[in-house]
Design a protein around this motif. Structure first.
Motif, PDB file in Angstrom:
ATOM      1  N   GLY A  79       1.413  -0.843   9.568  1.00 58.82           N
ATOM      2  CA  GLY A  79       0.706  -0.150   8.495  1.00 58.82           C
ATOM      3  C   GLY A  79      -0.711   0.188   8.893  1.00 58.82           C
ATOM      4  O   GLY A  79      -1.052   1.360   9.085  1.00 58.82           O
ATOM      5  N   GLY A 121       6.389  -8.037  10.267  1.00 61.47           N
ATOM      6  CA  GLY A 121       5.253  -7.148  10.021  1.00 61.47           C
ATOM      7  C   GLY A 121       3.969  -7.921   9.816  1.00 61.47           C
ATOM      8  O   GLY A 121       3.967  -9.140   9.656  1.00 61.47           O
ATOM      9  N   GLY A 122       2.877  -7.173   9.870  1.00 60.18           N
ATOM     10  CA  GLY A 122       1.555  -7.773   9.681  1.00 60.18           C
ATOM     11  C   GLY A 122       0.878  -8.032  11.012  1.00 60.18           C
ATOM     12  O   GLY A 122       1.338  -8.857  11.801  1.00 60.18           O
ATOM     13  N   TYR A 149      11.268 -12.244   1.227  1.00 60.41           N
ATOM     14  CA  TYR A 149       9.942 -11.955   1.799  1.00 60.41           C
ATOM     15  C   TYR A 149       9.239 -13.291   2.022  1.00 60.41           C
ATOM     16  O   TYR A 149       9.064 -14.075   1.080  1.00 60.41           O
ATOM     17  CB  TYR A 149       9.199 -11.091   0.783  1.00 60.41           C
ATOM     18  N   PHE A 196       8.083  -0.557  -1.411  1.00 58.07           N
ATOM     19  CA  PHE A 196       7.728  -1.917  -1.004  1.00 58.07           C
ATOM     20  C   PHE A 196       6.732  -2.408  -2.064  1.00 58.07           C
ATOM     21  O   PHE A 196       5.533  -2.505  -1.812  1.00 58.07           O
ATOM     22  CB  PHE A 196       7.104  -1.816   0.391  1.00 58.07           C
ATOM     23  N   GLY A 251       0.856 -10.566   6.788  1.00 62.90           N
ATOM     24  CA  GLY A 251      -0.125  -9.955   5.883  1.00 62.90           C
ATOM     25  C   GLY A 251      -0.732  -8.727   6.517  1.00 62.90           C
ATOM     26  O   GLY A 251      -0.977  -8.702   7.732  1.00 62.90           O
ATOM     27  N   SER A 252      -0.972  -7.714   5.693  1.00 61.17           N
ATOM     28  CA  SER A 252      -1.532  -6.475   6.220  1.00 61.17           C
ATOM     29  C   SER A 252      -2.911  -6.734   6.821  1.00 61.17           C
ATOM     30  O   SER A 252      -3.752  -7.387   6.213  1.00 61.17           O
ATOM     31  CB  SER A 252      -1.627  -5.441   5.104  1.00 61.17           C
ATOM     32  N   TYR A 302      12.006 -10.852   5.749  1.00 61.86           N
ATOM     33  CA  TYR A 302      10.818 -10.176   6.267  1.00 61.86           C
ATOM     34  C   TYR A 302       9.791 -11.264   6.541  1.00 61.86           C
ATOM     35  O   TYR A 302       9.319 -11.912   5.616  1.00 61.86           O
ATOM     36  CB  TYR A 302      10.334  -9.206   5.194  1.00 61.86           C
TER      37      TYR A 302
HETATM   38  C1  1GP Z   1       2.062  -5.371   5.637  1.00 61.37           C
HETATM   39  O1  1GP Z   1       3.578  -6.017   7.312  1.00 61.37           O
HETATM   40  C2  1GP Z   1       2.903  -4.937   6.795  1.00 61.37           C
HETATM   41  O2  1GP Z   1       2.871  -5.703   4.562  1.00 61.37           O
HETATM   42  C3  1GP Z   1       2.103  -4.186   7.819  1.00 61.37           C
HETATM   43  O3  1GP Z   1       0.982  -4.916   8.257  1.00 61.37           O
HETATM   44  O4  1GP Z   1      -0.943  -3.360   8.028  1.00 61.37           O
HETATM   45  O5  1GP Z   1      -1.074  -5.286   9.607  1.00 61.37           O
HETATM   46  O6  1GP Z   1       0.398  -3.336  10.106  1.00 61.37           O
HETATM   47  P1  1GP Z   1      -0.213  -4.181   9.062  1.00 61.37           P
END
Ligand code: 1GP
Length: 242
Positions: A223, A200-201, A125, A74, A174-175, A170
Motif C-alpha cells: 500500500g 502485508g504491512g 485477519y 478491505f 500494519g500499514s 492475512y
Molecule cells: C496494510 O498490509 C497493508 O493493511 C499494506 O501495508 O501500507 O505498509 O504496504 P503497507
C-alpha cells in the motif's frame, strides 16, 4: 473453489495493491490502479482505517472505470462497504480484544451487503507487532499483541481462523510498519495451514517480496510504497512471482 484459492490455482502467487481512498482523490486512485494493473498486480484492495461512505464509493467507481481488475473492499468498519465493488474481505480481526472488530461491524454491514452483488471472501485477519511503536491498526483494533517471534501465538490464531472456515488468513504488520512480518513466522504459519496466507504491512522492496515468496506467502499486499513510489511495484511483483 474458494475465491483466492481459485485465483492462485490459475495464476500462482498473487500481488494485491491496496489503495486508501483518503490518500488521493478518486481520479488519482483510478490512475494508480491503471498503472499497477499494467505492472501485473492481480487485484485492487480498497480500504483505510478512517475512511467510509461516499469517498469509498467514488474511489471504487473510478478504479472500476480505469482497469479490469477485481476490486476487493478491505473495510475497517461497516461504513467501508461500497455496492460497486466485486468482493469484500469478510474479515474478523482474530486477535482484537474488542467485540466490535470480531463481529460488531460485520453485524452492522450484513443486511446492507445482502442487497448488493458483492461476493464475500471470509478472512482471518491477524495483526502482528513488528514496529517499535504500535501501528494504527494495533491501536484502533485493540489487539492482543503478537510479538514478532511469538510463532505459537500466531499459529494458534491462524488455526482458529482455518477451523472457523475462513478462506484465507492475512498476516498484517500494519500499514507503514517498520518491517514486515518475519519470514520465519510466515513459514511456520504457512506450514501448518491448508488455506492461503496473505502477508502485508511494511513490504517496500523487491528483496523483501522475494523473501516472502520463499517463506511461502501466497499473496502479498503493498500500500504505502504504491503511494510513495509506484515504479517500484513492477519490480516487487516480478520478484514475488518469479
Ligand atoms: C496494510 O498490509 C497493508 O493493511 C499494506 O501495508 O501500507 O505498509 O504496504 P503497507
Amino acid at each position: 473453489m474458494a475465491t483466492i484459492q481459485g485465483w492462485i490455482a490459475k495464476k500462482g502467487r498473487l500481488h494485491f495493491t491496496l489503495i486508501d481512498p483518503d490518500k488521493q482523490n478518486p481520479k488519482e486512485a483510478g490512475l494508480l490502479a491503471e498503472k499497477c494493473s499494467d505492472f501485473g498486480t492481480d487485484a485492487i484492495m480498497v480500504g483505510g482505517s478512517t475512511v467510509s461512505g461516499a469517498l469509498v464509493d467514488e474511489t471504487v467507481k473510478a478504479i472500476k472505470k480505469a482497469c479490469k481488475l477485481p476490486v476487493i473492499l478491505f473495510p475497517s468498519t461497516a461504513g467501508g462497504v461500497s455496492p460497486n465493488a466485486d468482493y469484500v474481505f469478510w474479515m474478523m480481526l482474530m486477535n482484537s480484544t474488542n467485540r466490535r472488530f470480531l463481529v460488531g461491524e460485520q453485524v452492522k454491514a450484513a443486511i446492507p451487503l445482502s442487497k448488493t452483488r458483492i461476493k464475500t471472501i471470509p478472512m482471518g485477519y491477524i495483526v502482528v507487532s513488528t514496529s517499535s511503536k504500535p501501528t494504527t491498526v494495533e491501536k484502533v483494533g485493540e489487539v492482543d499483541r503478537i510479538l514478532e517471534n511469538d510463532f505459537e501465538k500466531a499459529i494458534s490464531y491462524a488455526l482458529t481462523a482455518e477451523y472457523f472456515g475462513m478462506e484465507c488468513v492475512y498476516l498484517e504488520a500494519g500499514s507503514g510498519a517498520e518491517k514486515p512480518v518475519s519470514d520465519e513466522m510466515v513459514m511456520q504459519v504457512k506450514n501448518i495451514l491448508k488455506i492461503p496466507v496473505i502477508v502485508g504491512g511494511g513490504i517496500k522492496t523487491p528483496e523483501e517480496a522475494r523473501k516472502k515468496a520463499k517463506a511461502g506467502a501466497d499473496v502479498i499486499v503493498t500500500g504505502t510504497i504504491v503511494e510513495k513510489n509506484p515504479g517500484v511495484i513492477k519490480e516487487i511483483i516480478k520478484a514475488f512471482k518469479k
